[in-house]
Design an enzyme around this catalytic site. Sequence first.
Site, PDB file in Angstrom:
ATOM      1  N   THR A 133      11.402  -1.157 -16.214  1.00  8.87           N
ATOM      2  CA  THR A 133      10.414  -0.084 -16.201  1.00  8.87           C
ATOM      3  C   THR A 133      10.943   1.185 -16.852  1.00  8.87           C
ATOM      4  OG1 THR A 133       9.280   1.432 -14.684  1.00  8.87           O
ATOM      5  CG2 THR A 133      11.257   0.393 -13.845  1.00  8.87           C
ATOM      6  N   ASP A 134      10.021   2.030 -17.326  1.00 10.94           N
ATOM      7  CA  ASP A 134      10.433   3.335 -17.855  1.00 10.94           C
ATOM      8  C   ASP A 134      10.835   4.301 -16.731  1.00 10.94           C
ATOM      9  OD1 ASP A 134       7.908   3.844 -16.784  1.00 10.94           O
ATOM     10  OD2 ASP A 134       7.092   4.803 -18.580  1.00 10.94           O
ATOM     11  N   TYR A 158      12.538   2.475  -5.619  1.00  9.54           N
ATOM     12  CA  TYR A 158      12.118   1.427  -6.555  1.00  9.54           C
ATOM     13  C   TYR A 158      12.857   1.557  -7.886  1.00  9.54           C
ATOM     14  CZ  TYR A 158       9.349  -0.662 -10.316  1.00  9.54           C
ATOM     15  OH  TYR A 158       8.962  -1.353 -11.441  1.00  9.54           O
ATOM     16  N   LYS A 162      15.627  -0.886  -9.787  1.00  7.86           N
ATOM     17  CA  LYS A 162      15.431  -1.461 -11.124  1.00  7.86           C
ATOM     18  C   LYS A 162      16.556  -1.021 -12.062  1.00  7.86           C
ATOM     19  CE  LYS A 162      12.439  -3.678 -12.480  1.00  7.86           C
ATOM     20  NZ  LYS A 162      12.210  -5.156 -12.456  1.00  7.86           N
TER      21      LYS A 162
HETATM   22  N1  NAD Z   1       3.166  -3.116 -12.961  1.00  8.41           N
HETATM   23  C1  NAD Z   1       3.715  -2.203 -13.766  1.00  8.41           C
HETATM   24  O1  NAD Z   1       3.057  -1.256 -14.182  1.00  8.41           O
HETATM   25  C2  NAD Z   1       5.158  -2.341 -14.191  1.00  8.41           C
HETATM   26  C3  NAD Z   1       5.671  -1.371 -15.059  1.00  8.41           C
HETATM   27  C4  NAD Z   1       6.990  -1.489 -15.478  1.00  8.41           C
HETATM   28  C5  NAD Z   1       7.761  -2.566 -15.068  1.00  8.41           C
HETATM   29  N2  NAD Z   1       7.240  -3.488 -14.223  1.00  8.41           N
HETATM   30  C6  NAD Z   1       8.103  -4.609 -13.815  1.00  8.41           C
HETATM   31  O2  NAD Z   1       7.457  -5.808 -14.200  1.00  8.41           O
HETATM   32  C7  NAD Z   1       7.728  -6.840 -13.267  1.00  8.41           C
HETATM   33  C8  NAD Z   1       6.440  -7.436 -12.762  1.00  8.41           C
HETATM   34  O3  NAD Z   1       5.656  -6.391 -12.166  1.00  8.41           O
HETATM   35  P1  NAD Z   1       4.245  -6.706 -11.499  1.00  8.41           P
HETATM   36  O4  NAD Z   1       3.456  -5.460 -11.547  1.00  8.41           O
HETATM   37  O5  NAD Z   1       3.691  -7.957 -12.057  1.00  8.41           O
HETATM   38  O6  NAD Z   1       4.709  -6.954  -9.988  1.00  8.41           O
HETATM   39  P2  NAD Z   1       3.945  -7.695  -8.803  1.00  8.41           P
HETATM   40  O7  NAD Z   1       4.403  -6.993  -7.566  1.00  8.41           O
HETATM   41  O8  NAD Z   1       2.504  -7.840  -9.087  1.00  8.41           O
HETATM   42  O9  NAD Z   1       4.572  -9.162  -8.838  1.00  8.41           O
HETATM   43  C9  NAD Z   1       5.882  -9.459  -8.469  1.00  8.41           C
HETATM   44  C10 NAD Z   1       5.981 -10.952  -8.215  1.00  8.41           C
HETATM   45  O10 NAD Z   1       7.343 -11.257  -7.900  1.00  8.41           O
HETATM   46  C11 NAD Z   1       7.359 -12.131  -6.777  1.00  8.41           C
HETATM   47  N3  NAD Z   1       8.622 -11.928  -6.065  1.00  8.41           N
HETATM   48  C12 NAD Z   1       9.005 -10.843  -5.348  1.00  8.41           C
HETATM   49  N4  NAD Z   1      10.228 -11.034  -4.829  1.00  8.41           N
HETATM   50  C13 NAD Z   1      10.650 -12.257  -5.256  1.00  8.41           C
HETATM   51  C14 NAD Z   1      11.838 -13.012  -5.073  1.00  8.41           C
HETATM   52  N5  NAD Z   1      12.841 -12.551  -4.325  1.00  8.41           N
HETATM   53  N6  NAD Z   1      11.924 -14.224  -5.652  1.00  8.41           N
HETATM   54  C15 NAD Z   1      10.905 -14.729  -6.393  1.00  8.41           C
HETATM   55  N7  NAD Z   1       9.754 -14.064  -6.587  1.00  8.41           N
HETATM   56  C16 NAD Z   1       9.627 -12.841  -6.040  1.00  8.41           C
HETATM   57  C17 NAD Z   1       6.151 -11.729  -5.958  1.00  8.41           C
HETATM   58  O11 NAD Z   1       5.734 -12.764  -5.071  1.00  8.41           O
HETATM   59  C18 NAD Z   1       5.133 -11.430  -7.037  1.00  8.41           C
HETATM   60  O12 NAD Z   1       4.422 -12.590  -7.414  1.00  8.41           O
HETATM   61  C19 NAD Z   1       8.581  -6.199 -12.158  1.00  8.41           C
HETATM   62  O13 NAD Z   1       9.926  -6.492 -12.424  1.00  8.41           O
HETATM   63  C20 NAD Z   1       8.316  -4.716 -12.325  1.00  8.41           C
HETATM   64  O14 NAD Z   1       9.428  -3.944 -11.900  1.00  8.41           O
HETATM   65  C21 NAD Z   1       5.962  -3.396 -13.765  1.00  8.41           C
END
Ligand code: NAD
Length: 351
Positions: A133-134, A158, A162
Site C-alpha cells: 500500500t501507499d 495497519y 504492511k
Molecule cells: N483495498 C485497498 O484499497 C488496498 C490498497 C492498498 C493495498 N492493499 C493491499 O492489497 C491486499 C488485498 O487487499 P483487499 O482490500 O483485497 O483486502 P481484503 O481484506 O478484502 O481481503 C483480504 C483477504 O485475505 C484473507 N486473509 C487474511 N488473513 C489471512 C491469512 N492469515 N492467510 C490467508 N488468507 C488471509 C482474507 O480472508 C481475505 O479474503 C492487502 O495486502 C492490502 O494490504 C489494499
Amino acid sequence: MTTWLVTGGAGFIGGNFVLEAIADGIRVVNLDVLTYAGNLDTLASLQGNPAHVFVEGDIGDRDLVARLLAEHRPDAVINFAAESHVDRSIDGPGAFVQTNVVGTLVLLEAVRDYWKSLEGGARDAFRFLHVSTDEVYGSLGDSGKFVETTPYAPNSPYSASKAASDHLVRAFHHTYGLPVLTTNCSNNYGPYQFPEKLIPLVIAKAIAGEPLPIYGDGMNVRDWLYVGDHCSAIRAVLAGGRVGETYNVGGNAERPNIEVVNVICALLDERRPREDGQPRSSQITYVKDRPGHDRRYAIDASKLESELGWTPAHSFEQGIADTVDWYLDNQPWVQRVLDGSYRLERIGATV
Ligand SMILES: NC(=O)c1ccc[n+]([C@@H]2O[C@H](COP(=O)([O-])OP(=O)(O)OC[C@H]3O[C@@H](n4cnc5c(N)ncnc54)[C@H](O)[C@@H]3O)[C@@H](O)[C@H]2O)c1
C-alpha cells in the site's frame, strides 16, 4: 498451463484478480483463511472450474504452504492475504502483526525453499509478488507525491505492519536472492469490496437511507484506483517488472473524501431517486475524525508507465459510475455479506 498461487484470493482485490486470471487461462491455487473479509460468494462463478483450486488455510501455516507449493508447482506466488482495514487495526493491532508480518515471513520462508528446489528455466522465471500500500509512506502536505524512494513513515498499526512485510520481502531478495517484486498502490474501489471501506459503505448506507458518516472535515485526500486497473498493473509487473524493484500504482484520481461521497450521492439520485425527492447528500453527517488520520496520499506511478507502459484505463468518473451500478445490480451479494457479524457499525474510534 501457467499456475499461480494466489493468497487472499477470496478478498476484494484478490477475488477480482483471480476471476480475471482464470478468464485469461491461468490455473490458480487460491489460499485464503476466510476471515470476515473473505467471501466465497465472490468466486461463485468458478464453482466446478478445474482451473480454480480453493484451499482454506493460513499463509502462516508453513507445512500447508510447503505442501501446496510442492504439489502444484506454481510459476509465481502473488500475496494479497492481509488484515487490510485501518480502523480495525486501531482496535486490534495484534491480528495485523500476526498475518501481515509473521504470516508474510512464514510464506516467504516456504516460498524461498520451494524456489531453491526449482531448476533451470523454472527457477529463473519464478516470481514472488507482494501487494502493498501507499500508506507505508505516511502522510503528505498539500503538494508532492509518493515515489518509490520516498522514505517509509507508516502512521497506523495497519500501515506499520504492511511496511514491515515490505521490508521482509526486500530482505528475502537481498539475503537469499528470492526473485521478488513489490507493488504499492493507492485506495482501490470497485466490485466485491467489503462494505466497511468508504465507497461501498457510503453506497450501502445511502441506499438504506441512513446517515453518511464523514470523518473530520471530509478534506482528507486519497488517490482512487479502480480495482481492474490495479489487477492489470500487477499483471504488468509480474510479466516485466525488474526483480527486487518496487512499483507504485495509482489511479491519477486524487479526490477529497467529501467529493467522493457527493459524487456517489449524485449518481444514486439519478439512478434511484429517494421517494421524498430529497438529494442523498442531505444524509451526510460529519463525525469525529479517525485517530491519526493521514491527511493526504498521492501516488506518482510514472516508473510503472515508463518501464512497463502501464496507465490506468478508468477515469474516476467512469470507475465510480460502474461501481455504483455494480452495487445496485448485486444487492444479493451485499446482503449476504451483511448477514455476517459485521453490520456497518463504526469501529476504531475509541482512542
Ligand atoms: N483495498 C485497498 O484499497 C488496498 C490498497 C492498498 C493495498 N492493499 C493491499 O492489497 C491486499 C488485498 O487487499 P483487499 O482490500 O483485497 O483486502 P481484503 O481484506 O478484502 O481481503 C483480504 C483477504 O485475505 C484473507 N486473509 C487474511 N488473513 C489471512 C491469512 N492469515 N492467510 C490467508 N488468507 C488471509 C482474507 O480472508 C481475505 O479474503 C492487502 O495486502 C492490502 O494490504 C489494499
